[in-house]
Design an enzyme around this catalytic site. Structure first.
Site, mmCIF file in Angstrom:
data_model
loop_
_atom_site.group_PDB
_atom_site.id
_atom_site.type_symbol
_atom_site.label_atom_id
_atom_site.label_comp_id
_atom_site.label_asym_id
_atom_site.label_seq_id
_atom_site.Cartn_x
_atom_site.Cartn_y
_atom_site.Cartn_z
ATOM 1 N N ASN A 173 -26.724 33.475 8.840
ATOM 2 C CA ASN A 173 -25.952 32.401 8.204
ATOM 3 C C ASN A 173 -26.697 31.074 8.110
ATOM 4 O O ASN A 173 -26.093 30.004 8.047
ATOM 5 C CB ASN A 173 -24.579 32.262 8.872
ATOM 6 C CG ASN A 173 -24.670 31.847 10.319
ATOM 7 O OD1 ASN A 173 -25.765 31.627 10.835
ATOM 8 N ND2 ASN A 173 -23.537 31.722 10.989
ATOM 9 N N ARG B 64 -23.443 27.905 3.464
ATOM 10 C CA ARG B 64 -23.256 29.314 3.847
ATOM 11 C C ARG B 64 -22.552 30.096 2.736
ATOM 12 O O ARG B 64 -22.801 31.281 2.566
ATOM 13 C CB ARG B 64 -22.517 29.392 5.182
ATOM 14 C CG ARG B 64 -23.435 29.038 6.368
ATOM 15 C CD ARG B 64 -22.648 28.773 7.626
ATOM 16 N NE ARG B 64 -23.494 28.686 8.813
ATOM 17 C CZ ARG B 64 -23.036 28.335 10.010
ATOM 18 N NH1 ARG B 64 -21.757 28.033 10.175
ATOM 19 N NH2 ARG B 64 -23.852 28.279 11.045
ATOM 20 N N GLU C 227 -27.321 18.882 22.722
ATOM 21 C CA GLU C 227 -28.296 19.702 21.978
ATOM 22 C C GLU C 227 -29.495 18.880 21.532
ATOM 23 O O GLU C 227 -30.629 19.368 21.558
ATOM 24 C CB GLU C 227 -27.609 20.353 20.768
ATOM 25 C CG GLU C 227 -26.620 21.438 21.187
ATOM 26 C CD GLU C 227 -25.881 22.086 20.026
ATOM 27 O OE1 GLU C 227 -25.084 23.005 20.275
ATOM 28 O OE2 GLU C 227 -26.097 21.679 18.863
ATOM 29 N N LYS D 148 -32.358 28.042 10.376
ATOM 30 C CA LYS D 148 -32.709 29.206 11.189
ATOM 31 C C LYS D 148 -33.756 30.059 10.470
ATOM 32 O O LYS D 148 -34.092 29.801 9.312
ATOM 33 C CB LYS D 148 -31.421 29.964 11.529
ATOM 34 C CG LYS D 148 -30.457 29.064 12.356
ATOM 35 C CD LYS D 148 -29.397 29.819 13.137
ATOM 36 C CE LYS D 148 -28.249 30.275 12.309
ATOM 37 N NZ LYS D 148 -27.027 30.562 13.139
ATOM 38 N N THR E 11 -18.631 29.659 9.941
ATOM 39 C CA THR E 11 -19.608 30.558 10.571
ATOM 40 C C THR E 11 -19.788 31.846 9.761
ATOM 41 O O THR E 11 -20.916 32.305 9.563
ATOM 42 C CB THR E 11 -19.131 30.882 11.999
ATOM 43 O OG1 THR E 11 -18.907 29.648 12.680
ATOM 44 C CG2 THR E 11 -20.159 31.701 12.746
ATOM 45 N N TYR F 78 -27.900 28.905 23.325
ATOM 46 C CA TYR F 78 -26.749 29.769 23.052
ATOM 47 C C TYR F 78 -26.085 30.288 24.340
ATOM 48 O O TYR F 78 -25.405 31.317 24.301
ATOM 49 C CB TYR F 78 -27.166 30.933 22.149
ATOM 50 C CG TYR F 78 -27.259 30.564 20.672
ATOM 51 C CD1 TYR F 78 -26.195 29.944 20.009
ATOM 52 C CD2 TYR F 78 -28.410 30.852 19.930
ATOM 53 C CE1 TYR F 78 -26.282 29.607 18.654
ATOM 54 C CE2 TYR F 78 -28.494 30.530 18.570
ATOM 55 C CZ TYR F 78 -27.421 29.904 17.948
ATOM 56 O OH TYR F 78 -27.492 29.589 16.604
ATOM 57 N N HIS G 272 -27.732 26.056 11.880
ATOM 58 C CA HIS G 272 -26.933 25.706 13.055
ATOM 59 C C HIS G 272 -26.613 24.223 12.956
ATOM 60 O O HIS G 272 -27.465 23.431 12.549
ATOM 61 C CB HIS G 272 -27.704 25.951 14.353
ATOM 62 C CG HIS G 272 -27.026 25.310 15.535
ATOM 63 N ND1 HIS G 272 -25.992 25.916 16.205
ATOM 64 C CD2 HIS G 272 -27.189 24.083 16.111
ATOM 65 C CE1 HIS G 272 -25.556 25.107 17.158
ATOM 66 N NE2 HIS G 272 -26.265 23.994 17.128
HETATM 67 P P1 DAT Z 1 -21.681 28.342 14.435
HETATM 68 O O1 DAT Z 1 -23.121 28.696 14.193
HETATM 69 O O2 DAT Z 1 -20.922 28.203 13.139
HETATM 70 O O3 DAT Z 1 -21.494 27.158 15.340
HETATM 71 P P2 DAT Z 1 -20.854 29.974 16.719
HETATM 72 O O4 DAT Z 1 -21.310 28.864 17.593
HETATM 73 O O5 DAT Z 1 -19.491 30.513 16.926
HETATM 74 O O6 DAT Z 1 -20.999 29.598 15.169
HETATM 75 O O7 DAT Z 1 -21.848 31.207 16.873
HETATM 76 C C1 DAT Z 1 -23.263 30.980 16.903
HETATM 77 C C2 DAT Z 1 -23.936 31.976 16.016
HETATM 78 O O8 DAT Z 1 -23.722 33.290 16.553
HETATM 79 C C3 DAT Z 1 -23.401 32.050 14.595
HETATM 80 O O9 DAT Z 1 -24.002 31.108 13.736
HETATM 81 C C4 DAT Z 1 -23.779 33.431 14.199
HETATM 82 C C5 DAT Z 1 -23.616 34.211 15.498
HETATM 83 N N1 DAT Z 1 -22.298 34.835 15.582
HETATM 84 C C6 DAT Z 1 -21.126 34.228 15.894
HETATM 85 N N2 DAT Z 1 -20.105 35.101 15.875
HETATM 86 C C7 DAT Z 1 -20.644 36.289 15.538
HETATM 87 C C8 DAT Z 1 -20.126 37.594 15.333
HETATM 88 N N3 DAT Z 1 -18.822 37.844 15.493
HETATM 89 N N4 DAT Z 1 -20.994 38.574 14.986
HETATM 90 C C9 DAT Z 1 -22.299 38.322 14.826
HETATM 91 N N5 DAT Z 1 -22.866 37.126 14.997
HETATM 92 C C10 DAT Z 1 -22.050 36.122 15.344
HETATM 93 MG MG MG Z 2 -21.854 26.922 17.334
#
Ligand code: DAT
Ligand code: MG
Length: 150
Positions: A112, A102, A126, A9, A91, A49, A115
């Site tokens: 973080n 991470r 995807e 990212k 995450t 997303y 992806h």
């Molecule tokens: P991942 O990237 O581990 O698959 P995810 O799909 O739950 O996680 O969420 C996508 C992204 O959204 C994640 O990398 C960072 C952001 N994100 C997720 N939960 C969040 C939160 N509670 N506050 C801020 N950003 C968040």
């Molecule tokens: Mg995800």
């Protein structure tokens, strides 16, 4: 053979961590299928997303992912989805296992670094969203038989 989309990212690109991410996936034994360095449009970010639409962090997530270039890749291998998620770490960086990307390189959930697809089905979807079929390279490595059991 499972496939996963992997994104370095914008924070990872800005912090010069593209090589670190690639190096860890290569060392793990995973095989690179496709890669492109690109600016993400708002439209692509929103489609990618879509599952998070309506959540409090959604707007910030869309602007973060489209704020600067990303390195988009496809990696494959046996159990690639689980293996790559493990290499990335949880995450929330403060919950990520020591030694994961991470854990080692991030502090905040909104920065973080990477992806990775979270299921085999989402991996396929995807990959199709981010890459054209002709951008995916089918190839074998001499070492594959020493890394892949079958
Ligand atoms: P991942 O990237 O581990 O698959 P995810 O799909 O739950 O996680 O969420 C996508 C992204 O959204 C994640 O990398 C960072 C952001 N994100 C997720 N939960 C969040 C939160 N509670 N506050 C801020 N950003 C968040
Ligand atoms: Mg995800």
């Amino acid at each position: 053979m499972e496939r996963s989309l992997v994104l370095v990212k914008p924070d990872g690109v800005q912090r010069a961590l593209i090589g670190e991410v690639i190096s860890r996936l290569e060392r793990r034994g995973l095989r690179l299928v496709a890669a492109k360095f690109m600016q993400v449009s708002t439209e692509l970010a929103e489609t990618h997303y879509a599952v998070h639409k309506g959540k409090p962090f959604y707007e910030g997530l869309i602007s973060y992912i489209s704020s600067a270039p990303v390195m988009a890749m496809v990696w494959e291998g046996p159990n690639a989805v689980a293996a790559i998620r493990q290499t990335m770490g949880s995450t929330r960086p403060t919950e990520a296992a020591p030694g994961s990307l991470r854990h080692d390189f991030a502090l905040e959930v909104g920065r973080n670094l990477t992806h990775a697809s979270d299921s085999v089905e989402n991996g396929a979807n995807e990959v199709a969203l981010w890459f054209k079929p002709e951008e995916l390279v089918d190839w074998n490595r001499e070492v594959d038989r020493w890394t892949f059991e079958k």
